[in-house]
Design a protein around this motif. Structure first.
Motif: not given
Length: 422
Positions: A77, A80, A133
């Protein structure tokens, strides 16, 4: 900077919580090892604005390490955000390249998963996840970047429009100031030039009797009063919101609107004569109505030419107004070269006359002339200075022209001897 540090710290804390909650693949390594790639990715968040390329490099390194020891959801995460920052704040070429690379990687990940698992459902799942992603952060950054660039272009365009509007405003102010200066100069120069000449003559002569001095003082007073009245008139016009400057109509102190006309140049010649110079006026051709702008321009040109004759010239002064087909020709000639003392001038008179002629589409010339336009010839007139203005006019109908044919070749003789004022 403080918001960036808080963001990086919050991302690191959330990643640690995800790792502790088990959002990772078990590879038989301690949990603290997974914190290392998470920390590297969060370090990229710290430099996302100042060094977006470094941010991307740290994110790639973090994902690579996390793939070996994990992977973990927290590090993915944060990566990203590394992609998003690099595409938004980095060079435009880098952003376009990231879109191509991430799209290829997402398709490749789905195809590879399907090849190794021999299951058509797995490529779809892996491909969608890889797109979320990899591709989605870059595509979002590109859209925001485009909107930001468009806003910057519109801002620059608005600034340019504002600059152009300011330039137009300044040009309009400069043009209005020039017109006002020309009007003020033409209004008072004639009167005060006559006052200066008459007062100089009165002071330089010691043999004048009381009656002659009284006549000179009466002429001085008359010019002073008329000059003051015209000054008040133009000041009143400037104060009126609905006034139309340059229309050719002026308001006298009594409140009556008066239009300055070429037909009234006789009054200007009389003022020159009253100031002590011999002057004459001749009107040639068919007298007819001309546009208001031409009337005003012609009147002012004759007025300024006579003012210059008073200030710098000698007697006699000759004015000729010729009504020709499609135009009016104005000629003002005065003798030159004597012992007459010239009054100081700013050089604005010739400029103003040329501007007035140009405003109505006419032409203007001024310069030395061997003789005046009279029938006396060079031997009697002598050398001098001549002003010639050609002003185009709108022709009247044949019936109106025929009705005024009786005024054809009218000659108005206002020949006065030199020194009549005294």
């Amino acid at each position: 900077m403080r918001r960036t540090v808080w963001g990086a710290g919050l991302a690191f804390a959330m990643g640690v919580l995800l790792i502790a909650a088990g959002s990772r693949l078990e590879r038989g390594v301690p949990e603290w090892v997974l914190v290392v790639p998470l920390g590297v990715a969060c370090a990229g968040v710290l430099v996302r604005r100042r060094a977006p390329v470094v941010c991307l490099g740290l994110g790639v390194v973090a994902v690579g390490l996390d793939a070996v020891v994990g992977p973990s959801l927290g590090t993915v995460l944060v990566f990203t955000d590394n992609l998003y920052a690099a595409a938004l704040y980095g060079p435009a070429r880098l952003a376009r390249g990231l879109l191509m690379v991430t799209a290829v990687l997402a398709i490749g990940a789905g195809a590879g998963a399907g090849f190794w698992a021999a299951d058509w459902r797995l490529p779809a799942v892996i491909g969608v996840q890889a797109s979320l992603v990899l591709v989605t952060p870059v595509l979002t950054a590109l859209l925001i970047r485009e909107q930001r660039d468009r806003a910057a272009v519109e801002r620059v365009r608005a600034e340019q429009v504002a600059r152009l509007a300011e330039l137009d405003r300044r040009a309009a102010i400069a043009a209005e100031r020039t017109r006002m200066a020309r009007e003020l100069h033409d209004l008072i120069a004639n009167h005060f030039s006559a006052i200066a000449i008459q007062s100089t003559a009165a002071l330089s002569r010691t043999d004048l009797d009381a009656g002659t001095v009284r006549k000179i003082m009466e002429s001085v007073r008359e010019n002073s009063v008329e000059g003051l009245a015209e000054m008040r008139t133009i000041i009143g016009l400037l104060r009126e919101e609905d006034a139309l400057p340059g229309s050719g109509d002026e308001e006298r102190p009594g409140g009556e609107a008066v239009r300055l006309r070429l037909a009234e140049v006789e009054v200007l010649v009389e003022r020159v004569v009253a100031a002590g110079m011999a002057g004459s006026l001749r009107v040639e051709g068919t007298v007819r109505e001309v546009p208001a702008a031409v009337d005003l321009a012609g009147y002012r040109i004759v007025q300024e030419a006579l003012t210059n004759a008073l200030k710098h010239g000698e007697s006699p002064v000759e004015v000729v107004v010729s009504y020709e087909v499609g135009r009016v020709v104005l000629r003002v000639w005065n003798a030159a070269g004597g012992e007459r003392r010239a009054l100081p001038g700013a050089g604005a008179g010739l400029v103003g006359m040329r501007e007035r002629a140009a405003l109505v589409g006419g032409s203007f010339e001024a310069g030395p002339s061997p003789a005046g336009p009279s029938e006396a010839g060079p031997s009697e007139a002598g050398p001098g200075w001549e002003v010639v203005a050609v002003l185009p006019t709108e022709e009247r109908s044949p019936a109106a022209a025929e009705g005024m044919s009786g005024l054809s070749s009218q000659v108005v003789g206002l020949v006065f001897p030199r020194g009549a004022a005294s």
